[in-house]
Structures are given as structure tokens and as C-alpha cells.
Write a protein that holds these residues in place. Structure first.
Motif, mmCIF file in Angstrom:
data_model
loop_
_atom_site.group_PDB
_atom_site.id
_atom_site.type_symbol
_atom_site.label_atom_id
_atom_site.label_comp_id
_atom_site.label_asym_id
_atom_site.label_seq_id
_atom_site.Cartn_x
_atom_site.Cartn_y
_atom_site.Cartn_z
ATOM 1 N N LEU A 100 0.756 -1.223 0.272
ATOM 2 C CA LEU A 100 0.277 -0.243 -0.275
ATOM 3 C C LEU A 100 1.078 1.258 0.131
ATOM 4 O O LEU A 100 0.766 2.452 -0.836
ATOM 5 N N ASN A 101 1.757 1.813 0.846
ATOM 6 C CA ASN A 101 2.734 2.669 0.666
ATOM 7 C C ASN A 101 3.368 2.665 -0.047
ATOM 8 O O ASN A 101 3.833 4.007 -0.929
ATOM 9 N N ASP A 102 3.686 1.861 -1.386
ATOM 10 C CA ASP A 102 4.033 1.623 -2.372
ATOM 11 C C ASP A 102 4.205 1.700 -3.279
ATOM 12 O O ASP A 102 4.332 2.094 -4.582
ATOM 13 N N THR A 103 2.356 2.405 -2.933
ATOM 14 C CA THR A 103 1.577 2.883 -4.455
ATOM 15 C C THR A 103 1.907 4.276 -4.388
ATOM 16 O O THR A 103 1.221 5.149 -5.437
ATOM 17 N N ARG A 104 3.162 4.699 -3.362
ATOM 18 C CA ARG A 104 3.246 6.452 -3.726
ATOM 19 C C ARG A 104 4.983 6.960 -3.575
ATOM 20 O O ARG A 104 5.024 5.975 -3.064
ATOM 21 N N LEU A 105 5.005 7.060 -4.889
ATOM 22 C CA LEU A 105 6.156 7.252 -5.186
ATOM 23 C C LEU A 105 7.180 8.648 -4.285
ATOM 24 O O LEU A 105 6.701 10.160 -5.114
ATOM 25 N N TYR A 106 8.057 8.906 -4.232
ATOM 26 C CA TYR A 106 8.910 9.666 -3.360
ATOM 27 C C TYR A 106 9.974 9.680 -3.828
ATOM 28 O O TYR A 106 10.792 9.065 -3.924
ATOM 29 N N THR A 107 10.568 11.004 -4.212
ATOM 30 C CA THR A 107 12.213 11.402 -4.416
ATOM 31 C C THR A 107 12.643 10.939 -3.246
ATOM 32 O O THR A 107 12.416 11.618 -2.483
ATOM 33 N N PRO A 108 14.120 10.523 -3.799
ATOM 34 C CA PRO A 108 14.942 10.505 -2.646
ATOM 35 C C PRO A 108 16.349 11.274 -2.834
ATOM 36 O O PRO A 108 17.356 11.105 -1.358
ATOM 37 N N ILE A 109 16.268 11.822 -3.169
ATOM 38 C CA ILE A 109 17.150 13.155 -3.406
ATOM 39 C C ILE A 109 16.697 14.302 -4.328
ATOM 40 O O ILE A 109 15.537 14.257 -4.706
ATOM 41 N N SER A 110 17.244 15.177 -3.323
ATOM 42 C CA SER A 110 16.949 16.676 -4.141
ATOM 43 C C SER A 110 17.502 17.377 -5.777
ATOM 44 O O SER A 110 18.474 16.798 -5.667
ATOM 45 N N GLY A 111 16.506 17.479 -5.956
ATOM 46 C CA GLY A 111 17.741 17.345 -7.796
ATOM 47 C C GLY A 111 16.192 18.058 -8.813
ATOM 48 O O GLY A 111 15.351 19.342 -8.359
ATOM 49 N N VAL A 112 16.912 17.939 -10.208
ATOM 50 C CA VAL A 112 15.677 18.643 -11.382
ATOM 51 C C VAL A 112 14.751 17.146 -12.048
ATOM 52 O O VAL A 112 16.098 16.630 -11.965
ATOM 53 N N LEU A 113 13.671 17.385 -12.142
ATOM 54 C CA LEU A 113 12.863 15.991 -12.743
ATOM 55 C C LEU A 113 13.490 16.192 -13.905
ATOM 56 O O LEU A 113 13.158 16.767 -15.527
ATOM 57 N N LEU A 114 13.742 15.280 -14.780
ATOM 58 C CA LEU A 114 14.978 15.696 -16.594
ATOM 59 C C LEU A 114 13.991 14.618 -16.788
ATOM 60 O O LEU A 114 14.290 14.790 -18.368
ATOM 61 N N SER A 115 13.402 13.462 -16.705
ATOM 62 C CA SER A 115 12.791 12.996 -17.569
ATOM 63 C C SER A 115 11.510 12.059 -17.050
ATOM 64 O O SER A 115 11.490 11.809 -15.911
ATOM 65 N N LYS A 116 10.577 12.141 -17.719
ATOM 66 C CA LYS A 116 8.621 11.259 -17.243
ATOM 67 C C LYS A 116 8.299 10.500 -18.144
ATOM 68 O O LYS A 116 8.210 11.042 -19.498
ATOM 69 N N GLN A 117 8.348 9.288 -17.843
ATOM 70 C CA GLN A 117 8.024 8.162 -19.226
ATOM 71 C C GLN A 117 6.537 7.918 -19.063
ATOM 72 O O GLN A 117 5.983 6.796 -19.538
ATOM 73 N N ALA A 118 5.575 8.453 -18.588
ATOM 74 C CA ALA A 118 4.598 7.939 -17.925
ATOM 75 C C ALA A 118 3.734 8.971 -18.320
ATOM 76 O O ALA A 118 4.128 10.341 -17.801
ATOM 77 N N GLU A 119 2.438 8.560 -18.308
ATOM 78 C CA GLU A 119 2.062 10.164 -17.848
ATOM 79 C C GLU A 119 -0.112 9.421 -16.803
ATOM 80 O O GLU A 119 0.029 8.340 -17.497
ATOM 81 N N ALA A 120 -0.626 10.179 -16.561
ATOM 82 C CA ALA A 120 -1.448 9.554 -15.037
ATOM 83 C C ALA A 120 -3.350 9.030 -16.122
ATOM 84 O O ALA A 120 -3.143 9.044 -17.314
ATOM 85 N N GLY A 121 -3.209 7.697 -16.308
ATOM 86 C CA GLY A 121 -4.118 6.642 -16.132
ATOM 87 C C GLY A 121 -3.564 5.400 -16.987
ATOM 88 O O GLY A 121 -4.001 4.548 -17.622
ATOM 89 N N GLU A 122 -2.192 6.038 -17.522
ATOM 90 C CA GLU A 122 -1.784 4.419 -17.733
ATOM 91 C C GLU A 122 -1.739 3.969 -17.038
ATOM 92 O O GLU A 122 -1.032 3.513 -15.465
ATOM 93 N N ILE A 123 -2.029 2.215 -16.973
ATOM 94 C CA ILE A 123 -1.528 1.276 -16.795
ATOM 95 C C ILE A 123 0.480 0.544 -16.289
ATOM 96 O O ILE A 123 0.794 0.015 -17.552
ATOM 97 N N ILE A 124 0.876 0.205 -15.146
ATOM 98 C CA ILE A 124 2.112 0.095 -15.741
ATOM 99 C C ILE A 124 2.764 -1.304 -14.440
ATOM 100 O O ILE A 124 1.778 -1.418 -13.583
ATOM 101 N N GLY A 125 4.399 -1.724 -14.880
ATOM 102 C CA GLY A 125 4.764 -2.509 -14.380
ATOM 103 C C GLY A 125 5.347 -2.891 -13.256
ATOM 104 O O GLY A 125 5.555 -1.571 -12.890
ATOM 105 N N ALA A 126 5.328 -3.728 -12.005
ATOM 106 C CA ALA A 126 6.429 -2.964 -11.442
ATOM 107 C C ALA A 126 8.040 -3.382 -11.914
ATOM 108 O O ALA A 126 8.392 -3.948 -12.146
ATOM 109 N N GLY A 127 8.465 -2.454 -11.504
ATOM 110 C CA GLY A 127 10.242 -2.271 -11.900
ATOM 111 C C GLY A 127 10.347 -1.140 -12.743
ATOM 112 O O GLY A 127 11.699 -0.948 -13.461
ATOM 113 N N THR A 128 9.000 -0.720 -13.541
ATOM 114 C CA THR A 128 9.251 -0.408 -15.053
ATOM 115 C C THR A 128 10.201 1.408 -14.486
ATOM 116 O O THR A 128 9.273 2.049 -13.396
ATOM 117 N N GLN A 129 10.935 1.722 -15.509
ATOM 118 C CA GLN A 129 11.381 2.938 -15.309
ATOM 119 C C GLN A 129 10.706 4.145 -15.376
ATOM 120 O O GLN A 129 10.347 3.852 -16.366
#
Length: 353
Positions: free
Chosen positions: A161-190
């Protein structure tokens, strides 16, 4: 008789006149030839070849990387219902980046809680019987194992249940986003890449022959063409093992990124002044000509300074806006530095003061 004498005088006068005309024509021709010869002389400026102290500078080309870069993805599969940051935005350590639809995981957690309560109640009842001697040790051990399994299952469902929320482990700039809201993704997908670019690193490769002039802490000048700026940096790492194919060593140069204008992936040129100086021949770039075969040459004058001749040269590095001549010239020779574009091998010249 007189008529014949008159004709002889007239013929003589004509002959004399033709002779005079031919004489002046010849003189004029010589004058024209002299003028033409003068016109074929090309005015040039020359420079005497001397040695100049050359700073032993190493120039490297490399790529910009963040000091720390992490690639993020969910540990559990599901449907994305939230992405909180946009590419290029700064994110702080511990900030929520995205989340999954958590209904199924929440129900599984509730089911695990119910099962845990049931097992715990049964355990407490059997514990009393065991204490009175009404329950065998073997049966009580089985009950104890069931309780432990229920506890582990409860923790596992809580983690999911906790793993359904993704937090950044460092401070920085978001360089890349490979998904959009509504997509179904698999475990471990970058899905996301976050990089700490408050300080960036220039990753470059140096030939083994120049490695000896580099050391950790050495200062470097970093030019980034995309920004049109130059930054100060210091070597933070010098590779210990050469690349098997190129025989080059990795060098990392740290650069403070005030304002976060430098971004990973940019091309940078690093200039590093190695220890010591050497003497060499330097010529302005304008005095060097490249032929169709990419052979470099200059024009050298004879001792009298009346003719110019082509001379092949080997080029080294740029230094102080001039090019180092590795071979082809000797100290004391005179090289044409202006007007050489009009010359050919053996051209007559006039040296301008």
C-alpha cells in the motif's frame, strides 16, 4: 638626272623615318615589359620565426552529468492516478512525484488486518489452554507459527500500500518522465529520472600520454557553447584504468551550477593547464593555408626577400590565439603572414615595412 637624285633622297628619308619609329617602338616595348615585371611583384608582410614559451594546456571535450542521478519507478504494478511534477522542475528530497490507484492495495491491507485479529484471538485462547496444560506443545507451536505468518502478511500488505506512492530520494531536477496519469504500469518500470544538478560533473576522456599532467584538485576552465559561458571547475576524479578500446582514461571535473542553468547532456570543453612550460613556434592562423588534401603549408621567403616558396608544416595545438608549428620551420626563417593568399610557389614579392 636631278629627278633620280630627288627620288634617292626621298627613299633615304623614308628609311631613316622607319628606323626611328622602330627604335622608339622597341624602347616602348622594353618599358612595357619592365612595367609588367614590376606589376607581377606581390606586396606581403613577413615575420621572423622565433620560439615562444607555450603553456602546456590540455583541452578535453566531455558531457555534463548531474552529481547524483536516480531512476525511479514503482515497486508494485497499477494504474497511475497522479503525477505531481513537470519535467524541468526542481523537486525536494522526500517530495511525492506520483501515485497509483490504491483501492485494491487498501482492501488487501484491511483483509490482512481482519485475518491478523482472528489469528491473534485464537492464539490468546490457546495460550491460556497451554498454560493450564490442556494443550500440547506441538499444537501451541503450530498456532504460534500461524500468528507469525499473519503478522508478516499484514506487514507485506502495508508495504504494498505504501509503495503506491513514489517519493524522490534526493533533491534535484526532474529530467525525464516516461508515463502519464491513467497509464497502467508494471512493477520496476523506469518512469522518472531525477538528478542533483546543484553541482554538475564534466565527464571527459584523456589520452594516456597526457594523464601525467593531471591530478585531483587541479583547476580547469569549462566552456559550454550552448550557454555561451565559461565556468570554473576542479578535477574530482582521475580514472585508474584505461578504456580497452580507446586507451583513454576517464576524468571527472566538478562545477558549481549556480542558478541551475547547466543541464545534464550538454557538451562542454575543458581546458586544463598542466604543470610546466615548453618552447615552441607559434604562428597566426591567417598565415597557414590548407590545400585540397588538407595539407597545411606556409610561404617562406628566400634570404634576399625577393621570392616566396611553399613549405609544408605540421600543426599542434592552439595557444594564445595562435597555432603551434611542430615541424617544417626553422628559427630565423621569414614567413609570410599577410598577402599569402595571392602567392604561388616561387612568386616574386615585395616586403612591406
Amino acid at each position: 638626272m636631278e629627278l633620280m637624285t630627288t627620288k634617292k633622297h626621298a627613299a633615304l628619308n623614308i628609311l631613316i623615318g622607319l628606323t626611328v619609329v622602330l627604335f622608339f617602338a622597341a624602347c616602348a616595348g622594353k618599358t612595357h615589359e619592365t612595367d609588367s615585371g614590376a606589376d607581377s611583384t606581390i606586396s606581403v608582410k613577413t615575420e621572423t620565426v622565433t620560439t615562444t614559451p607555450i603553456t602546456n594546456e590540455i583541452t578535453l571535450s566531455g558531457n555534463i552529468e548531474g552529481t547524483t542521478t536516480v531512476k525511479l519507478g514503482f515497486m508494485v504494478p497499477g494504474k497511475i492516478n497522479l503525477i505531481s511534477s513537470k519535467v524541468g522542475e526542481f523537486v525536494s528530497k522526500g517530495q511525492l512525484i506520483a501515485s497509483l490507484e490504491a483501492t485494491n492495495y487498501a482492501l488487501n491491507k484491511q483483509l490482512a488486518d481482519v485475518q491478523m485479529n482472528e489469528v491473534k484471538d485464537e492464539y490468546n485462547r490457546l495460550k491460556l489452554l497451554h498454560g493450564r496444560g490442556s494443550l500440547s506443545e506441538s499444537d501451541f507451536s503450530k498456532m504460534n507459527a500461524s500468528l507469525q505468518k499473519a503478522q508478516v502478511q499484514q506487514k507485506l500488505e502495508m508495504k504494498n500500500l505504501n509503495d503506491t506512492r513514489l517519493y524522490t530520494p534526493i533533491s534535484g531536477v526532474l529530467l525525464s518522465k516516461q508515463a502519464e496519469a491513467g497509464e497502467i504500469i508494471g512493477a520496476g518500470t523506469q518512469l522518472f529520472v531525477v538528478s542533483d544538478i546543484r553541482k554538475v560533473t564534466v565527464l571527459a576522456f584523456v589520452p594516456e600520454g597526457e594523464l601525467g599532467g593531471l591530478h585531483i584538485g587541479q583547476e580547469a576552465s569549462i566552456s559550454i557553447t550552448a550557454l555561451g559561458k565559461t565556468f570554473a571547475g576542479k578535477i574530482t576524479e582521475v580514472g585508474a584504468v584505461a578504456d580497452a578500446a580507446s586507451r583513454a582514461f576517464t576524468v571527472k571535473i566538478g562545477v558549481d551550477n549556480v542558478g541551475l542553468h547547466i543541464r545534464p547532456g550538454m557538451i562542454a570543453e575543458a581546458r586544463i593547464s598542466a604543470s610546466g612550460q615548453k618552447e615552441g613556434i607559434l604562428l597566426s592562423a591567417e598565415s597557414i593555408i590548407n590545400d585540397s588534401g588538407n595539407q597545411s603549408y606556409v610561404y617562406v621567403t628566400d634570404k634576399a626577400g625577393r621570392k616566396a616558396f611553399k613549405r609544408k608544416v605540421s600543426l599542434g595545438k592552439m595557444s594564445a590565439n595562435k597555432i603551434e608549428i611542430l615541424s617544417g620551420l626553422s628559427i630565423g626563417e621569414s614567413v609570410v603572414v599577410s598577402g599569402q593568399s595571392k602567392l604561388s610557389d616561387g612568386s616574386s614579392i615585395t616586403i612591406m615595412k
